[in-house]
Design a protein around this motif. Sequence first.
Motif, PDB file in Angstrom:
ATOM      1  N   LEU A 147      50.319  58.314  43.162  1.00 24.19           N
ATOM      2  CA  LEU A 147      48.897  58.006  43.012  1.00 24.19           C
ATOM      3  C   LEU A 147      48.625  56.879  42.024  1.00 24.19           C
ATOM      4  CD1 LEU A 147      47.350  61.583  43.067  1.00 24.19           C
ATOM      5  CD2 LEU A 147      47.132  59.815  44.843  1.00 24.19           C
ATOM      6  N   LYS A 148      49.561  56.593  41.141  1.00 27.60           N
ATOM      7  CA  LYS A 148      49.381  55.508  40.161  1.00 27.60           C
ATOM      8  C   LYS A 148      49.053  54.201  40.884  1.00 27.60           C
ATOM      9  CE  LYS A 148      49.891  53.333  36.113  1.00 27.60           C
ATOM     10  NZ  LYS A 148      49.324  52.037  36.405  1.00 27.60           N
ATOM     11  N   TRP A 149      49.721  53.952  42.016  1.00 29.06           N
ATOM     12  CA  TRP A 149      49.452  52.735  42.789  1.00 29.06           C
ATOM     13  C   TRP A 149      47.994  52.716  43.247  1.00 29.06           C
ATOM     14  CZ3 TRP A 149      47.745  51.522  47.682  1.00 29.06           C
ATOM     15  CH2 TRP A 149      47.874  50.189  48.058  1.00 29.06           C
ATOM     16  N   PHE A 150      47.480  53.857  43.683  1.00 29.66           N
ATOM     17  CA  PHE A 150      46.093  53.941  44.153  1.00 29.66           C
ATOM     18  C   PHE A 150      45.100  53.735  43.008  1.00 29.66           C
ATOM     19  CE2 PHE A 150      48.158  55.933  47.762  1.00 29.66           C
ATOM     20  CZ  PHE A 150      47.406  55.474  48.830  1.00 29.66           C
ATOM     21  N   VAL A 151      45.420  54.274  41.839  1.00 29.67           N
ATOM     22  CA  VAL A 151      44.548  54.091  40.675  1.00 29.67           C
ATOM     23  C   VAL A 151      44.400  52.599  40.383  1.00 29.67           C
ATOM     24  CG1 VAL A 151      44.348  54.481  38.182  1.00 29.67           C
ATOM     25  CG2 VAL A 151      45.052  56.368  39.686  1.00 29.67           C
ATOM     26  N   ASP A 152      45.530  51.887  40.358  1.00 29.46           N
ATOM     27  CA  ASP A 152      45.496  50.446  40.102  1.00 29.46           C
ATOM     28  C   ASP A 152      44.781  49.694  41.224  1.00 29.46           C
ATOM     29  OD1 ASP A 152      46.964  50.977  37.813  1.00 29.46           O
ATOM     30  OD2 ASP A 152      48.878  50.392  38.702  1.00 29.46           O
ATOM     31  N   GLU A 153      45.010  50.101  42.450  1.00 30.39           N
ATOM     32  CA  GLU A 153      44.377  49.469  43.618  1.00 30.39           C
ATOM     33  C   GLU A 153      42.859  49.588  43.548  1.00 30.39           C
ATOM     34  OE1 GLU A 153      44.130  47.665  47.541  1.00 30.39           O
ATOM     35  OE2 GLU A 153      45.547  47.560  45.896  1.00 30.39           O
ATOM     36  N   GLN A 154      42.366  50.731  43.105  1.00 33.04           N
ATOM     37  CA  GLN A 154      40.914  50.936  43.045  1.00 33.04           C
ATOM     38  C   GLN A 154      40.256  50.038  42.007  1.00 33.04           C
ATOM     39  OE1 GLN A 154      40.697  52.433  46.252  1.00 33.04           O
ATOM     40  NE2 GLN A 154      38.735  52.578  45.201  1.00 33.04           N
ATOM     41  N   VAL A 155      40.948  49.745  40.927  1.00 30.49           N
ATOM     42  CA  VAL A 155      40.400  48.803  39.947  1.00 30.49           C
ATOM     43  C   VAL A 155      40.175  47.455  40.625  1.00 30.49           C
ATOM     44  CG1 VAL A 155      40.901  47.506  37.818  1.00 30.49           C
ATOM     45  CG2 VAL A 155      41.406  49.965  37.941  1.00 30.49           C
ATOM     46  N   GLU A 156      41.168  47.017  41.399  1.00 32.97           N
ATOM     47  CA  GLU A 156      41.074  45.749  42.126  1.00 32.97           C
ATOM     48  C   GLU A 156      39.964  45.778  43.175  1.00 32.97           C
ATOM     49  OE1 GLU A 156      43.735  43.387  45.397  1.00 32.97           O
ATOM     50  OE2 GLU A 156      44.821  44.352  43.755  1.00 32.97           O
ATOM     51  N   GLU A 157      39.860  46.881  43.904  1.00 34.35           N
ATOM     52  CA  GLU A 157      38.832  47.000  44.952  1.00 34.35           C
ATOM     53  C   GLU A 157      37.429  46.856  44.366  1.00 34.35           C
ATOM     54  OE1 GLU A 157      39.688  46.870  47.955  1.00 34.35           O
ATOM     55  OE2 GLU A 157      41.256  48.272  48.493  1.00 34.35           O
ATOM     56  N   GLU A 158      37.176  47.557  43.274  1.00 41.80           N
ATOM     57  CA  GLU A 158      35.857  47.496  42.653  1.00 41.80           C
ATOM     58  C   GLU A 158      35.574  46.112  42.080  1.00 41.80           C
ATOM     59  OE1 GLU A 158      34.754  50.681  40.015  1.00 41.80           O
ATOM     60  OE2 GLU A 158      35.789  52.163  41.264  1.00 41.80           O
ATOM     61  N   GLU A 159      36.579  45.514  41.454  1.00 45.35           N
ATOM     62  CA  GLU A 159      36.409  44.173  40.879  1.00 45.35           C
ATOM     63  C   GLU A 159      36.086  43.149  41.969  1.00 45.35           C
ATOM     64  OE1 GLU A 159      38.733  41.074  37.932  1.00 45.35           O
ATOM     65  OE2 GLU A 159      39.937  42.346  39.256  1.00 45.35           O
ATOM     66  N   ASN A 160      36.792  43.207  43.086  1.00 45.60           N
ATOM     67  CA  ASN A 160      36.543  42.264  44.182  1.00 45.60           C
ATOM     68  C   ASN A 160      35.123  42.384  44.714  1.00 45.60           C
ATOM     69  OD1 ASN A 160      39.147  41.238  44.061  1.00 45.60           O
ATOM     70  ND2 ASN A 160      39.920  42.526  45.702  1.00 45.60           N
ATOM     71  N   ALA A 161      34.679  43.609  44.933  1.00 37.20           N
ATOM     72  CA  ALA A 161      33.319  43.819  45.435  1.00 37.20           C
ATOM     73  C   ALA A 161      32.289  43.307  44.430  1.00 37.20           C
ATOM     74  CB  ALA A 161      33.088  45.296  45.744  1.00 37.20           C
ATOM     75  N   GLN A 162      32.496  43.596  43.154  1.00 37.86           N
ATOM     76  CA  GLN A 162      31.546  43.158  42.131  1.00 37.86           C
ATOM     77  C   GLN A 162      31.480  41.634  42.052  1.00 37.86           C
ATOM     78  OE1 GLN A 162      29.390  45.258  40.121  1.00 37.86           O
ATOM     79  NE2 GLN A 162      28.486  43.223  40.145  1.00 37.86           N
ATOM     80  N   THR A 163      32.616  40.968  42.185  1.00 30.00           N
ATOM     81  CA  THR A 163      32.638  39.502  42.140  1.00 30.00           C
ATOM     82  C   THR A 163      31.828  38.912  43.292  1.00 30.00           C
ATOM     83  OG1 THR A 163      34.774  39.460  41.014  1.00 30.00           O
ATOM     84  CG2 THR A 163      34.156  37.462  42.218  1.00 30.00           C
ATOM     85  N   ILE A 164      31.981  39.473  44.480  1.00 30.46           N
ATOM     86  CA  ILE A 164      31.231  38.977  45.634  1.00 30.46           C
ATOM     87  C   ILE A 164      29.735  39.235  45.443  1.00 30.46           C
ATOM     88  CG2 ILE A 164      30.858  39.211  48.123  1.00 30.46           C
ATOM     89  CD1 ILE A 164      33.924  39.911  48.268  1.00 30.46           C
ATOM     90  N   ILE A 165      29.377  40.404  44.922  1.00 24.50           N
ATOM     91  CA  ILE A 165      27.970  40.710  44.627  1.00 24.50           C
ATOM     92  C   ILE A 165      27.416  39.710  43.621  1.00 24.50           C
ATOM     93  CG2 ILE A 165      26.444  42.385  43.485  1.00 24.50           C
ATOM     94  CD1 ILE A 165      28.292  44.579  44.751  1.00 24.50           C
ATOM     95  N   ASP A 166      28.174  39.440  42.560  1.00 25.71           N
ATOM     96  CA  ASP A 166      27.730  38.472  41.548  1.00 25.71           C
ATOM     97  C   ASP A 166      27.494  37.103  42.178  1.00 25.71           C
ATOM     98  OD1 ASP A 166      27.947  40.498  39.664  1.00 25.71           O
ATOM     99  OD2 ASP A 166      29.839  39.761  38.825  1.00 25.71           O
ATOM    100  N   ASN A 167      28.404  36.690  43.064  1.00 27.82           N
ATOM    101  CA  ASN A 167      28.254  35.402  43.747  1.00 27.82           C
ATOM    102  C   ASN A 167      27.018  35.390  44.639  1.00 27.82           C
ATOM    103  OD1 ASN A 167      30.496  34.075  42.627  1.00 27.82           O
ATOM    104  ND2 ASN A 167      31.875  34.936  44.144  1.00 27.82           N
ATOM    105  N   LEU A 168      26.819  36.454  45.407  1.00 26.66           N
ATOM    106  CA  LEU A 168      25.638  36.519  46.278  1.00 26.66           C
ATOM    107  C   LEU A 168      24.341  36.532  45.472  1.00 26.66           C
ATOM    108  CD1 LEU A 168      26.935  38.964  49.031  1.00 26.66           C
ATOM    109  CD2 LEU A 168      26.203  36.584  49.387  1.00 26.66           C
ATOM    110  N   ASN A 169      24.335  37.212  44.335  1.00 21.83           N
ATOM    111  CA  ASN A 169      23.149  37.220  43.480  1.00 21.83           C
ATOM    112  C   ASN A 169      22.880  35.839  42.902  1.00 21.83           C
ATOM    113  OD1 ASN A 169      22.101  39.856  43.663  1.00 21.83           O
ATOM    114  ND2 ASN A 169      23.689  40.625  42.303  1.00 21.83           N
TER     115      ASN A 169
END
Length: 174
Positions: A120-142
């Motif tokens: 599960l450690k891999w998934f924990v790290d993956e989720q940090v990346e998933e959230e960061e990517n979505a937030q970056t796109i939201i910031d760009n769209l805003n």
Amino acid sequence: MLSKKIEEAINAQINAEMWSAYLYLSMAAYCHLMGQTGMARWNEVQFKEEQDHAKILFNYVIQRNGKVTLSPIKAVPTEWKSLLDVFESILEHEQKITAMINKLFALSTEENDYATQSMLKWFVDEQVEEEENAQTIIDNLNMIKDNGFGIFMLDKELGARVYAQAAPLANSTL
């Protein structure tokens, strides 16, 4: 060997990952409808990644002599108010998946299941990346708001995304 609790929780996570894949495919369809083929491509790559996540968990259950139980996938949304709404929905969804992964990790800790914690450690790290990517796109769209050229450039950038198989599947024999 997996405890029954862990096995059931991982099977639930497999279903959640497959639902996520279906959600991203629906979002890709919406982006295509809006004429944003790059954003559609980004979601199509995400669709494949979510399938990888389900397969990693599927393989793990099998490797631990557990039983994979696939459940029906519930319907996903097919309409959004805007492109920004799509990516805000992505962030909200990924935060829910993060909470599920964290709960699964906590259960594996409670059960003293160190092998599951390691996986599960891999998934924990993956989720940090998933959230960061979505937030970056939201910031760009805003930042872009309704600027057509800005949306065009962001769409072009997101369309350059290339699928890469998840590392835990690279040498998988399953």
